[in-house]
Design an enzyme around this catalytic site. Structure first.
Site, PDB file in Angstrom:
ATOM      1  N   SER A  15       0.833  -1.211   0.000  1.00  0.00           N
ATOM      2  CA  SER A  15       0.000   0.000   0.000  1.00  0.00           C
ATOM      3  C   SER A  15       0.865   1.258   0.000  1.00  0.00           C
ATOM      4  CB  SER A  15      -0.901   0.015   1.234  1.00  0.00           C
ATOM      5  OG  SER A  15      -1.524   1.283   1.330  1.00  0.00           O
ATOM      6  N   LYS A  16       0.488   2.215  -0.826  1.00  0.00           N
ATOM      7  CA  LYS A  16       1.208   3.488  -0.868  1.00  0.00           C
ATOM      8  C   LYS A  16       0.629   4.490   0.129  1.00  0.00           C
ATOM      9  CE  LYS A  16       2.448   3.132  -5.784  1.00  0.00           C
ATOM     10  NZ  LYS A  16       3.838   2.692  -5.625  1.00  0.00           N
ATOM     11  N   LYS A  66     -14.094  -3.433   3.296  1.00  0.00           N
ATOM     12  CA  LYS A  66     -14.922  -2.220   3.231  1.00  0.00           C
ATOM     13  C   LYS A  66     -16.360  -2.467   3.693  1.00  0.00           C
ATOM     14  CE  LYS A  66     -12.145   0.076  -0.260  1.00  0.00           C
ATOM     15  NZ  LYS A  66     -12.085   0.842  -1.491  1.00  0.00           N
ATOM     16  N   ASP A 101     -13.803   7.283  -1.851  1.00  0.00           N
ATOM     17  CA  ASP A 101     -13.365   6.796  -3.172  1.00  0.00           C
ATOM     18  C   ASP A 101     -14.003   7.582  -4.315  1.00  0.00           C
ATOM     19  OD1 ASP A 101     -11.658   4.787  -2.235  1.00  0.00           O
ATOM     20  OD2 ASP A 101     -13.303   3.362  -2.014  1.00  0.00           O
ATOM     21  N   MET A 210      -9.312   2.298 -12.709  1.00  0.00           N
ATOM     22  CA  MET A 210      -9.173   2.597 -11.282  1.00  0.00           C
ATOM     23  C   MET A 210      -7.994   1.850 -10.649  1.00  0.00           C
ATOM     24  SD  MET A 210     -13.193   3.021 -10.247  1.00  0.00           S
ATOM     25  CE  MET A 210     -12.930   2.517  -8.569  1.00  0.00           C
ATOM     26  N   GLY A 232      -5.295   4.779 -11.970  1.00  0.00           N
ATOM     27  CA  GLY A 232      -6.015   5.305 -10.814  1.00  0.00           C
ATOM     28  C   GLY A 232      -5.131   5.883  -9.720  1.00  0.00           C
TER      29      GLY A 232
END
Ligand code: ATR
Length: 265
Positions: A15-16, A66, A101, A210, A232
């Site tokens: 993950s960035k 989520k 998002d 995305m 994305g």
């Protein structure tokens, strides 16, 4: 004491988000610590409880949690309720859940790509969690029309009904032209592209995937046909900025962070 935040998901190793939020914090002079939490597929709630007990103030939530984050929140925003997904949790007296998002996608298109959506003819491809999370924001941006198409057509009709727009099977798109095609399928992660009828992608004004950090077959096909295309990454930075704002009430500037990310890729 430094306020703690993190991204929780499975997997999150690549993950960035920690890098992006550290850059925002430096830019805004906010004293935060942002880490990553790799939770086992059945361990979301336990991991969140442990993080809160250790002083955690908020979380970004990514796949596959989520939906669980939506259930965990004691209060959710209207947009999260309609998306039935939460990507941002804010821990206070209540646990507030929101989804950033959709805003992230629309801001990336509007501000970074200079592609305002008002009056545009838009195709959203996919009907899973990713598509659900952005449909409302796309509609709120005032397009002429939004069409949702999916490989499994019944899922496109269901989602379109929920958002009161047009739902189609891929085959029904033959001969149509769209100003913007957003690929919200996970096809690219498997090295595949949604099988749109020939000519549909080739005539698009802008093709947006995305997925980020890889040349998906969808993006490659668009570029090969001379169609403007974007991954994305900008959406990732913009949704992060909106989460940062929910936590800190400060809006970071995204352009320098996106530029630095692109330069390091
Ligand atoms: P996500 O949360 O990433 O959207 P998901 O809920 O599993 O994940 O949904 C995946 C989406 O990608 C679905 O719209 C799926 O289409 P189906 O509903 O027909 O399964 C779509 N998808 C995945 N691989 C695809 C492919 N090779 N071609 C077209 N659509 C694909």
């Amino acid at each position: 004491m430094t306020d703690r935040y993190a991204v929780i998901g499975h997997p999150v190793a690549h993950s960035k988000s920690p890098w992006i939020h550290a850059a925002f914090a430096r830019q805004c002079g906010e004293d935060i610590d942002y880490g990553r939490i790799e939770a086992p597929p059945d361990g979301f709630v336990a991991a969140v409880r442990a993080f809160r007990a250790s002083g955690g103030r908020g979380l970004n939530v990514t796949l596959p949690f989520k939906g669980e984050a939506f259930a965990y929140a004691t209060r959710v925003s209207a947009r999260a309720k309609r998306a039935q997904a939460v990507n941002t949790l804010v821990f206070g007296e209540e646990v507030v859940g929101d989804t950033t998002d959709g805003v992230g996608l629309v801001r990336d298109l509007d501000q970074n790509l200079a592609f305002p959506l008002r009056g545009r003819v838009i195709l959203l491809v996919g009907a899973g969690g990713a598509a659900q999370g952005v449909a409302e924001a796309l509609l709120e941006a005032g397009p002429a029309t939004l069409t949702i198409a999916n490989r499994t057509a019944s899922k496109a009709s269901e989602l379109a009904k929920r958002f009161d727009c047009e739902g189609r099977a891929f085959g029904e798109l033959a001969g149509r032209r769209f100003d913007l095609i957003v690929n919200a399928t996970s096809a690219g992660l498997r090295g595949e592209a949604p099988a749109l009828p020939s000519g549909v992608l080739e005539r698009a004004g802008l093709a947006y995937d995305m997925v980020y950090g890889r040349a998906t077959p969808f993006l490659v096909a668009a570029r090969t046909s001379g169609v403007r295309a974007s991954d994305g990454l900008g959406m990732l930075v913009e949704q992060a900025a909106e989460s940062f704002y929910l936590w800190r009430a400060v809006r970071p500037r995204t352009a320098p962070v996106l530029e630095a990310l692109r330069a390091s890729a």
